[in-house]
Design a protein around this motif. Structure first.
Motif, PDB file in Angstrom:
ATOM      1  N   LYS A   1     -21.914  42.809 -19.895  1.00  0.00           N
ATOM      2  CA  LYS A   1     -23.317  42.677 -21.534  1.00  0.00           C
ATOM      3  C   LYS A   1     -23.845  43.430 -21.057  1.00  0.00           C
ATOM      4  N   TRP A   2     -25.549  41.998 -20.461  1.00  0.00           N
ATOM      5  CA  TRP A   2     -26.491  42.374 -19.878  1.00  0.00           C
ATOM      6  C   TRP A   2     -27.293  42.601 -18.512  1.00  0.00           C
ATOM      7  N   ARG A   3     -28.139  43.281 -18.048  1.00  0.00           N
ATOM      8  CA  ARG A   3     -28.754  43.444 -17.062  1.00  0.00           C
ATOM      9  C   ARG A   3     -29.252  42.272 -16.672  1.00  0.00           C
ATOM     10  N   GLY A   4     -29.211  41.824 -14.995  1.00  0.00           N
ATOM     11  CA  GLY A   4     -29.549  40.855 -14.693  1.00  0.00           C
ATOM     12  C   GLY A   4     -31.255  40.984 -14.494  1.00  0.00           C
ATOM     13  N   PRO A   5     -31.784  39.927 -13.778  1.00  0.00           N
ATOM     14  CA  PRO A   5     -33.287  39.413 -13.576  1.00  0.00           C
ATOM     15  C   PRO A   5     -33.207  40.833 -12.664  1.00  0.00           C
ATOM     16  N   ASP A   6     -33.165  40.834 -11.662  1.00  0.00           N
ATOM     17  CA  ASP A   6     -33.390  41.897 -10.145  1.00  0.00           C
ATOM     18  C   ASP A   6     -32.655  43.513 -10.674  1.00  0.00           C
ATOM     19  N   GLU A   7     -32.098  43.463 -11.866  1.00  0.00           N
ATOM     20  CA  GLU A   7     -32.435  45.475 -11.999  1.00  0.00           C
ATOM     21  C   GLU A   7     -32.913  45.862 -12.356  1.00  0.00           C
ATOM     22  N   ASN A   8     -33.096  46.952 -11.496  1.00  0.00           N
ATOM     23  CA  ASN A   8     -34.289  48.120 -11.341  1.00  0.00           C
ATOM     24  C   ASN A   8     -34.445  48.879 -10.228  1.00  0.00           C
ATOM     25  N   ILE A   9     -35.218  49.628 -10.903  1.00  0.00           N
ATOM     26  CA  ILE A   9     -35.396  50.875  -9.596  1.00  0.00           C
ATOM     27  C   ILE A   9     -36.271  50.734  -8.207  1.00  0.00           C
ATOM     28  N   ARG A  10     -37.049  49.378  -8.138  1.00  0.00           N
ATOM     29  CA  ARG A  10     -37.094  49.094  -6.733  1.00  0.00           C
ATOM     30  C   ARG A  10     -36.397  48.196  -6.139  1.00  0.00           C
TER      31      ARG A  10
ATOM     32  N   ASN B   1     -36.493  50.093 -21.581  1.00  0.00           N
ATOM     33  CA  ASN B   1     -35.883  49.319 -20.410  1.00  0.00           C
ATOM     34  C   ASN B   1     -34.669  49.649 -19.463  1.00  0.00           C
ATOM     35  N   THR B   2     -35.123  51.542 -19.345  1.00  0.00           N
ATOM     36  CA  THR B   2     -34.358  51.666 -18.036  1.00  0.00           C
ATOM     37  C   THR B   2     -35.716  51.214 -17.060  1.00  0.00           C
ATOM     38  N   ILE B   3     -36.682  50.886 -17.345  1.00  0.00           N
ATOM     39  CA  ILE B   3     -37.820  51.111 -16.526  1.00  0.00           C
ATOM     40  C   ILE B   3     -37.894  49.871 -15.778  1.00  0.00           C
ATOM     41  N   HIS B   4     -37.501  49.092 -17.208  1.00  0.00           N
ATOM     42  CA  HIS B   4     -38.554  47.253 -16.597  1.00  0.00           C
ATOM     43  C   HIS B   4     -37.078  46.950 -16.600  1.00  0.00           C
ATOM     44  N   GLY B   5     -35.619  47.838 -16.035  1.00  0.00           N
ATOM     45  CA  GLY B   5     -34.513  47.289 -15.941  1.00  0.00           C
ATOM     46  C   GLY B   5     -34.126  45.834 -16.821  1.00  0.00           C
ATOM     47  N   VAL B   6     -33.737  45.997 -18.319  1.00  0.00           N
ATOM     48  CA  VAL B   6     -33.562  45.045 -19.532  1.00  0.00           C
ATOM     49  C   VAL B   6     -32.903  45.709 -20.243  1.00  0.00           C
ATOM     50  N   GLY B   7     -32.119  44.804 -20.979  1.00  0.00           N
ATOM     51  CA  GLY B   7     -30.473  45.719 -22.058  1.00  0.00           C
ATOM     52  C   GLY B   7     -29.659  46.092 -21.903  1.00  0.00           C
ATOM     53  N   LYS B   8     -28.586  46.127 -22.304  1.00  0.00           N
ATOM     54  CA  LYS B   8     -27.601  46.587 -21.768  1.00  0.00           C
ATOM     55  C   LYS B   8     -27.160  46.967 -21.045  1.00  0.00           C
ATOM     56  N   ALA B   9     -26.411  46.505 -20.241  1.00  0.00           N
ATOM     57  CA  ALA B   9     -25.538  47.020 -18.619  1.00  0.00           C
ATOM     58  C   ALA B   9     -24.955  48.249 -18.699  1.00  0.00           C
ATOM     59  N   SER B  10     -24.587  48.701 -17.884  1.00  0.00           N
ATOM     60  CA  SER B  10     -23.845  49.875 -18.176  1.00  0.00           C
ATOM     61  C   SER B  10     -22.530  49.721 -17.170  1.00  0.00           C
ATOM     62  N   ARG B  11     -22.567  48.864 -16.600  1.00  0.00           N
ATOM     63  CA  ARG B  11     -21.138  48.243 -15.445  1.00  0.00           C
ATOM     64  C   ARG B  11     -20.408  47.376 -16.641  1.00  0.00           C
ATOM     65  N   LYS B  12     -19.081  47.857 -16.350  1.00  0.00           N
ATOM     66  CA  LYS B  12     -17.997  47.051 -16.837  1.00  0.00           C
ATOM     67  C   LYS B  12     -17.858  45.484 -16.577  1.00  0.00           C
ATOM     68  N   ASN B  13     -17.391  44.940 -17.810  1.00  0.00           N
ATOM     69  CA  ASN B  13     -17.857  43.386 -17.712  1.00  0.00           C
ATOM     70  C   ASN B  13     -18.698  43.190 -17.669  1.00  0.00           C
TER      71      ASN B  13
END
Length: 469
Positions: free
Chosen positions: A264-273, A250-262
């Motif tokens: 819930k889920w990671r956005g489509p372009d949340e990744n290391i790149r 999930n971390t490598i592909h930037g999917v799943g639950k977000a770590s930011r407050k408010n």
């Protein structure tokens, strides 16, 4: 007697930030090593002091250090220093005139700043101290907005905020050369980063790690526990090509639950790149992939100029590796087929560090550096706990205190020889190379300390807290 600068060589003064104190000297040594220079402090060198005097350098060396350091605020060409104003005056009057003259010309402009450590001066007191320097042969005009040259009077009032003396312990005067890169801590703050996780590394520490590793342009840097890529961001800033692996899909592909407050889920372009793109260094991004650090996936040979990482400690992120059912249970006697079902298995800290050092020994180039964090239970710490390897030499060992009972130590190692067959059995011949099994109980000791601090002695409480992390 005046404490004056020698006439045969220049001295330089560094004004250091008073955070991450343990990391400052190793960072300076590493950055000077990139220039082929050694750190040569003055006889009165005190590592905890906010002011360091250095010898044996040229101004280009100082500028090179300041272009990267996040531990040093400013650097100056030291013209004079002393314990009192009288000693400072004597020292300045003995400084070679030919070294001052280029910066005191009639057609040039200048200004003088006053810096104090551990004391705040009133504006009128600062003006008085500047006026007291009237014996210096300034010929140019004062320009506060855009001067050609900046000079600084720096006063050290000691380290104890509860015991501030009336007069400074030491006074320095010099020509400003450059500021450090403290701005990077703000501009690369995790709070402003596009993609973050629960364990994203602080920006300042990320740049310190890159400097300790002597990361430079065109290097290839690898992080085997890459997470959200904070260390890759720092290394790419210095022009290194970066790559990494992590067991968490999930971390490598930037999917799943977000770590930011408010959120819930990671956005489509949340990744290391996307993080590297945010800072304009996407061109140095090689790739990241899902991989288990305990399994060999790289071809043999020296591949990386530096390996920089923050392994999981079992607190916020679990220490796990992939395995199979056949590793943990025996198949029935009448079972004829082969079953290989990946499962999550415990990955002990002692094994993590043993694998990490072994990997570095085989895949670092000669003189390449390994920089990693080692969690420590402070009441039991001794240097024998630091993992060793026959091919790696310990360069520095810096502590960051986390609580009254725990800390983590930033270990920097350098490859000194290629692995040999005998190194595989080195732990049998020399106990220093045996994995320290005490690391495996760090999680239990960590939560035991929290329980005692909160006055909750039950094992159930500690379990509840650890599940919540």
């Amino acid at each position: 007697m005046a404490l004056h600068c020698g006439k045969t060589c220049r001295q330089y003064l560094l004004h250091l930030a008073h955070d991450n104190v343990d990391f400052r000297l190793p960072e300076l040594k590493a950055l000077l090593a990139l220039r082929g220079r050694q750190c040569d402090p003055s006889e009165a060198f005190r590592e905890k002091s906010p002011f360091w005097r250095l010898r044996g350098l040229v101004e280009e060396d100082v500028q090179s250090v300041m272009s990267r350091t996040v531990c040093v605020k400013s650097a100056f060409e030291l013209w004079g220093h002393g314990r009192t104003a009288a000693e400072l005056k004597s020292s300045l009057l003995e400084y070679p005139t030919e070294k001052m003259t280029p910066f005191l010309q009639e057609e040039s402009t200048y200004k003088i700043n006053v810096y104090t450590f551990n004391k705040t001066l009133l504006f009128k007191d600062r003006i008085e101290k500047i006026d007291a320097l009237g014996y210096l042969p300034f010929k140019g005009k004062v320009s506060l907005k855009d001067p050609d040259h900046i000079f600084c009077l720096l006063e050290d009032y000691g380290l104890d905020p509860n015991d501030i003396p009336e007069e400074p312990f030491h006074i320095y005067f010099g020509r400003w050369i450059a500021d450090g890169q403290r701005e990077l801590i703000r501009s690369h703050s995790v709070k402003k980063r596009h993609f973050i996780g629960n364990t994203s590394m602080d920006a300042g520490l990320s740049f310190i790690m890159a400097n300790h590793a002597k990361v430079k342009a065109h290097d290839l840097v690898y992080d085997p526990f890459v997470g959200t890529g904070s260390l890759l961001v720092a290394c790419s800033h210095f022009g290194a090509y970066v790559c990494g692996t992590d067991i968490d899909y999930n971390t490598i592909h930037g999917v799943g639950k977000a770590s930011r407050k408010n959120q819930k889920w990671r956005g489509p372009d949340e990744n290391i790149r996307a993080n590297l793109r945010q800072y304009g260094t996407e061109g140095f991004y090689v790739d990241v992939m899902v991989s288990d650090a305990s399994k060999p996936v790289w071809r043999k040979g020296a591949l990386f100029d530096a390996i920089i990482t923050d392994p999981p400690y079992g607190i916020r992120e679990s220490t796990r590796r992939t395995g199979s059912h056949k590793e943990i249970m025996s198949p029935p006697e009448d079972f004829s087929g082969e079953s290989h079902v990946p499962v999550s298995m415990a990955y002990h800290l002692s094994d993590i560090f043993a694998d990490l050092l072994n990997f570095a020994a085989h895949h670092l180039v000669m003189s390449g550096r390994l920089v990693y964090w080692l969690p420590i239970y402070r009441p039991e710490y001794c240097e024998e706990m630091v993992p060793l390897h026959p091919c790696l030499s310990v360069i520095s060992n810096c502590e960051q205190t986390l609580s009254s009972h725990t800390s983590r130590r930033l270990i920097t190692m350098e490859k000194i020889k290629e692995p040999e067959k005998s190194d595989v059995l080195a732990h049998l011949a020399d106990a220093r190379f045996s994995p320290y099994q005490g690391h495996n109980s760090f999680r239990e000791k960590y939560f035991s300390g929290i329980t005692k601090k909160n006055g909750k002695g039950s094992e159930r409480t500690a379990t509840t807290e650890s599940d919540g992390s």
